[in-house]
Every structure is written in C-alpha cells, then in structure tokens.
Design an enzyme around this catalytic site. Sequence first.
Site, PDB file in Angstrom:
ATOM      1  N   ASP A   1       0.867  -1.166   0.000  1.00 56.12           N
ATOM      2  CA  ASP A   1       0.000   0.000   0.000  1.00 56.12           C
ATOM      3  C   ASP A   1       0.913   1.227   0.000  1.00 56.12           C
ATOM      4  O   ASP A   1       2.113   1.130   0.276  1.00 56.12           O
ATOM      5  CB  ASP A   1      -0.884  -0.030   1.244  1.00 56.12           C
ATOM      6  CG  ASP A   1      -1.704   1.236   1.410  1.00 56.12           C
ATOM      7  OD1 ASP A   1      -2.400   1.608   0.458  1.00 56.12           O
ATOM      8  OD2 ASP A   1      -1.622   1.846   2.492  1.00 56.12           O
TER       9      ASP A   1
ATOM     10  N   ASP B   1      -0.094   5.172   1.003  1.00 61.48           N
ATOM     11  CA  ASP B   1      -0.283   6.140   2.098  1.00 61.48           C
ATOM     12  C   ASP B   1      -0.313   5.438   3.454  1.00 61.48           C
ATOM     13  O   ASP B   1      -1.112   4.522   3.671  1.00 61.48           O
ATOM     14  CB  ASP B   1      -1.580   6.918   1.890  1.00 61.48           C
ATOM     15  CG  ASP B   1      -1.526   7.806   0.670  1.00 61.48           C
ATOM     16  OD1 ASP B   1      -0.567   8.585   0.569  1.00 61.48           O
ATOM     17  OD2 ASP B   1      -2.426   7.724  -0.178  1.00 61.48           O
TER      18      ASP B   1
END
Length: 220
Positions: free
Chosen positions: A14, A16
């Site tokens: 991922d 953020d």
Amino acid sequence: MTLPTRSYAAFLFDMDGTILTSIASAERTWTKWAIAHGLDVATFLPTIHGVQSVETVRRLGLPGVDPVVEAAAITAAEMEDVEDITPIRGAADFLATLPAWRWTIVTSAPRALAERRLAAAGLAIPAQFIAAEDVANGKPAPDCFLLAAERLGVPASDCLVFEDAPAGIAAADAAGSDVVVITATHGRDHRVDAARHAIVDYDGVELTADGPGRWRLGRE
C-alpha cells in the site's frame, strides 16, 4: 512486533501510511471539503483512509452531490498539497533491495496523485503499479491485490502485503495474502490484532534469498 517466518515470491505495498505519510496533506484537503458540506470533521476524517475517494464520498449519500465530480475535485486539491509528504522510516532503503520484477505498489489513490506523492517522498515508482483506475472494486475488495499478483506472475497466496489501514488489511486477507501491518502512522488509540505480524517501520528490516525466486524478511 513480529515478521513472518516463511518465504515469499513477491511483495505488495500500500502507499499512504505504509511507505509514505501524506496524512497531514490529505486531512487538510478533506477537512476543507467536510466543512463545506456541513460534516463533523472529527467524526469524518478517520473514514477517509485506505479507500478510494469516490467511495468515501459515495457512502455519505449526500443529496445533490456527484461522488465522481467531488472525488476529482478533491484529487486535484490533493495534488497541489504535497510539501510535507515524507517516506516512512527505512522505506526507501528497503524498497531498493527488492527485485524490481517482484514488488509493486497497490494504492487506492488515482495514478496521477500516487505518482505525485511518491515523487514528493523521494520514493521509487515501479514500472507498473495498481491504482484506483485499475479495478472496478476498491479496497476492502481483494481485486487490487489479485491483479497485482497476476501482473507479477505469482499467486496472491505467495505474496506478502504491507498495509496500514483496515480496508487494505481486509482486502489482502480476502486475496489470500499474508500481511505485515505498518504502524508508523497509527495513533495511540489504534489497536492491531495481536495475531497480526506488525512493525513500526522498515528500519533494520532486510531481505534474504531463500531459494530460486523466493525471499524472506529478517532483522539486521
């Protein structure tokens, strides 16, 4: 805080809160939007993380609001606010050790915004990565991780996912991948399931070969 003991064929990240932090900039943009739409900011902000912007707007069910139009405007505002985006500690060095053909980024952000934030954080941009536009169903649906595994040419069950948000963790679980939770941006009230593998950041984490096309994580 623990790491898995088995080896993997690929690694999915991922963006953020996992390899960089854009929380401050994102929350500034979303706070302005929430105030303009009469929302309680303190209640609303925790709901924006880990999912596509259009889904965040859509699930509010605001009368007269077009989620697609609003999400596009929010993304445009976020693209202008990247000054305090920074990498998670150790992320740049760790990503540099990964085989280029066996890792990628799987983000709920639109591609243009993801590239802007990665550049602001000084992090590598994979040749191809999965962004919001690439899947019909965003996290917590498993589609994004399944697609990433397919593009890397390995089963999702042989991928290790690095995530920070509940929606992403749920998506990885649904894809059949193991998960390491990154807690660098978690507040004191955030609780990680004790059964989960979790690390604060990538400082001291290293990759070692474990046979042809397989690697495992360890500590220096």
